[in-house]
Enzyme design. Structure first.
Site, PDB file in Angstrom:
ATOM      1  N   ASN A  66       0.849  -1.190   0.000  1.00 46.87           N
ATOM      2  CA  ASN A  66       0.000   0.000   0.000  1.00 46.87           C
ATOM      3  C   ASN A  66       0.882   1.235   0.000  1.00 46.87           C
ATOM      4  O   ASN A  66       2.004   1.182   0.499  1.00 46.87           O
ATOM      5  CB  ASN A  66      -0.824   0.045   1.293  1.00 46.87           C
ATOM      6  CG  ASN A  66      -1.961  -0.921   1.276  1.00 46.87           C
ATOM      7  OD1 ASN A  66      -2.299  -1.483   0.248  1.00 46.87           O
ATOM      8  ND2 ASN A  66      -2.556  -1.123   2.432  1.00 46.87           N
ATOM      9  N   PHE A 112      -7.493   4.790  11.719  1.00 44.60           N
ATOM     10  CA  PHE A 112      -7.449   5.759  10.626  1.00 44.60           C
ATOM     11  C   PHE A 112      -8.453   5.324   9.566  1.00 44.60           C
ATOM     12  O   PHE A 112      -8.711   4.125   9.420  1.00 44.60           O
ATOM     13  CB  PHE A 112      -6.039   5.812  10.016  1.00 44.60           C
ATOM     14  CG  PHE A 112      -5.106   6.717  10.780  1.00 44.60           C
ATOM     15  CD1 PHE A 112      -4.678   6.379  12.060  1.00 44.60           C
ATOM     16  CD2 PHE A 112      -4.659   7.905  10.217  1.00 44.60           C
ATOM     17  CE1 PHE A 112      -3.835   7.221  12.782  1.00 44.60           C
ATOM     18  CE2 PHE A 112      -3.814   8.748  10.920  1.00 44.60           C
ATOM     19  CZ  PHE A 112      -3.392   8.410  12.199  1.00 44.60           C
ATOM     20  N   LYS A 130     -15.597  -1.151  14.024  1.00 45.76           N
ATOM     21  CA  LYS A 130     -14.373  -1.649  14.669  1.00 45.76           C
ATOM     22  C   LYS A 130     -14.333  -1.329  16.164  1.00 45.76           C
ATOM     23  O   LYS A 130     -13.317  -1.544  16.819  1.00 45.76           O
ATOM     24  CB  LYS A 130     -13.143  -1.097  13.935  1.00 45.76           C
ATOM     25  CG  LYS A 130     -13.143  -1.471  12.433  1.00 45.76           C
ATOM     26  CD  LYS A 130     -11.850  -1.154  11.709  1.00 45.76           C
ATOM     27  CE  LYS A 130     -12.032  -1.369  10.202  1.00 45.76           C
ATOM     28  NZ  LYS A 130     -10.783  -1.496   9.466  1.00 45.76           N
TER      29      LYS A 130
END
Ligand code: CTP
Length: 391
Positions: A204, A316, A334
């Site tokens: 990434n 994030f 989450k």
């Protein structure tokens, strides 16, 4: 932290005195008010004029020019840095000898002091010098270095003055509030790299700058910091427990190994969502077409959210646009306390740059928008909001 703070820089007679010019420059760049006191010996290496030009202030060399400079200079200073500190000055400080302006003002100074020694390795390992360093440490002075390496005389060993960045970092830490003392913060940063074969991988876009900045800011504020990082060219901040990893599965294992002992977790890493199902043992030959079979990696943060207990969880959200709705959905899914929304479509913020523009959302649904700023400043804001979310 250094803005509008009075920093007194003591320079003593070592070849490393030339590095203190850069130190003074960086302190001034951090908006500190810098005054320099030089010993007579240091004036043989560099001239006071150079410090005068950099700091815009008079340089002090003479104990007798102003009868009270040894008191007034130390009274107004928020921080005293002795760099470079010779064996002679260290020994004098420890024994209370007051025979020049610097050693005299040392006796009147009561604030935080950083000492960066510079000397030959034989002098540094001398029994008397060792004893005085220990005594000064016990009295509260903070020694930075010396570092090992090649010394001015051609010898190799422990005695080099540490790099200027390290002294500036110590100065920033010395003047930071210690509101994270007692906290054990686990931070992930950088990308993960999922191997395809011995030479190729999928990854990434992430430099690690944001996560490393959070680690640095948390250290300055007194936290115990563990930084689990995927591949990054950045130097880990001095003082962190640094765990380098490559694959998402390694990051997952390291996070769960250390999760129990942490008081909060900040997942700044850009974890790969997928990895190749099979990793080829030998290099795959090129063909006209190729397809890769990928399997989904664990969502580390989601798993943490299920077991968080009393810990504060910060995630994030990398979104193409300022997509508050998606960030809120991730926060809820989450089980986070705080989420940092990054708009990755912007070129001037985010990946591989030193600035970021973030929106923070806490679990109560409060949306906090911030202007573009340096990542180290964003880091402090994230830590402030993290502390708040933990209350
Ligand atoms: N994260 C994680 N494990 C993953 C993927 C992401 O722990 N396998 C964490 C990231 O570190 C980040 C948060 O989850 O703190 C959100 O990551 P992001 O990539 O924005 O979202 P995803 O949940 O992966 O969803 P999507 O890629 O669909 O946006």
């Amino acid at each position: 932290m250094l803005r509008d703070r009075n920093v007194l820089l003591g320079v003593t007679g070592s070849i490393a005195a030339y590095k203190s010019v850069d130190l003074a420059r960086r302190l001034v760049a951090n908006q500190a008010h810098v005054k320099v006191v030089m010993t007579e010996a240091s004036c043989r290496f560099i001239t006071p004029y150079i410090f005068e030009s950099i700091t815009g202030n008079q340089v002090y060399t003479d104990l007798f020019k102003d009868p009270f400079s040894h008191i007034n200079l130390s009274k107004e200073a928020h921080l005293l840095i002795i760099a470079p500190a010779t064996a002679n000055t260290i020994n004098k400080f420890s024994c209370g000898i007051a025979d020049n302006l610097l050693s005299t003002l040392w006796l009147t100074y009561e604030g935080p002091a950083l000492i960066a020694p510079a000397m030959n390795f034989r002098m540094y390992s001398n029994r008397v010098v060792k004893k005085h360093i220990l005594e000064l440490k016990q009295a509260g002075a903070q020694f930075i270095g010396p570092a090992s390496g090649s010394l001015a005389c051609g010898d190799e060993g422990e005695g080099r003055m540490v790099e200027v960045e390290e002294i500036v970092e110590a100065a920033l830490a010395a003047l930071s509030k210690k509101d994270l003392a007692g906290q054990n913060i686990l931070i992930t940063a950088g990308p993960t790299a999922e191997p395809i074969d011995p030479v190729r991988y999928i990854s990434n876009r992430s430099s690690g700058k944001m996560g490393y900045a959070i680690a640095r800011a948390a250290l300055r504020r007194g936290a115990d910091v563990t930084l689990i990082s995927g591949p990054s060219s950045l130097e880990p901040p001095r003082g962190v427990t640094f765990i380098p990893v490559e694959r998402a599965s390694e990051m997952e294992a390291e996070v769960f190994k250390r999760f129990k002992k942490s008081t909060s977790v900040i997942m700044a890493a850009a974890v790969s969502d997928y990895s190749p199902t099979d990793i080829a043992k030998v290099k795959i030959r090129k063909k006209d077409e190729m397809s890769l079979k990928l399997k989904k990696n664990a969502d580390i943060l989601r798993e943490l959210g299920k077991k968080k207990g009393g810990r504060v969880l910060v995630g994030f959200a990398a979104e193409s646009g300022k997509d508050i709705k998606s960030a809120v959905a991730k926060l809820k899914a989450k089980n986070l306390d705080l989420i940092v929304l990054n708009d990755i479509s912007r070129k001037d913020v985010g990946f591989d740059v030193d600035t970021n523009e973030v929106t923070l959302i806490n679990k109560k649904g409060r949306i906090m928008e911030y202007p573009i700023m340096k990542k180290i400043e964003v880091a402090d804001i994230i830590l402030d909001r993290m502390l708040e979310a933990g209350k």
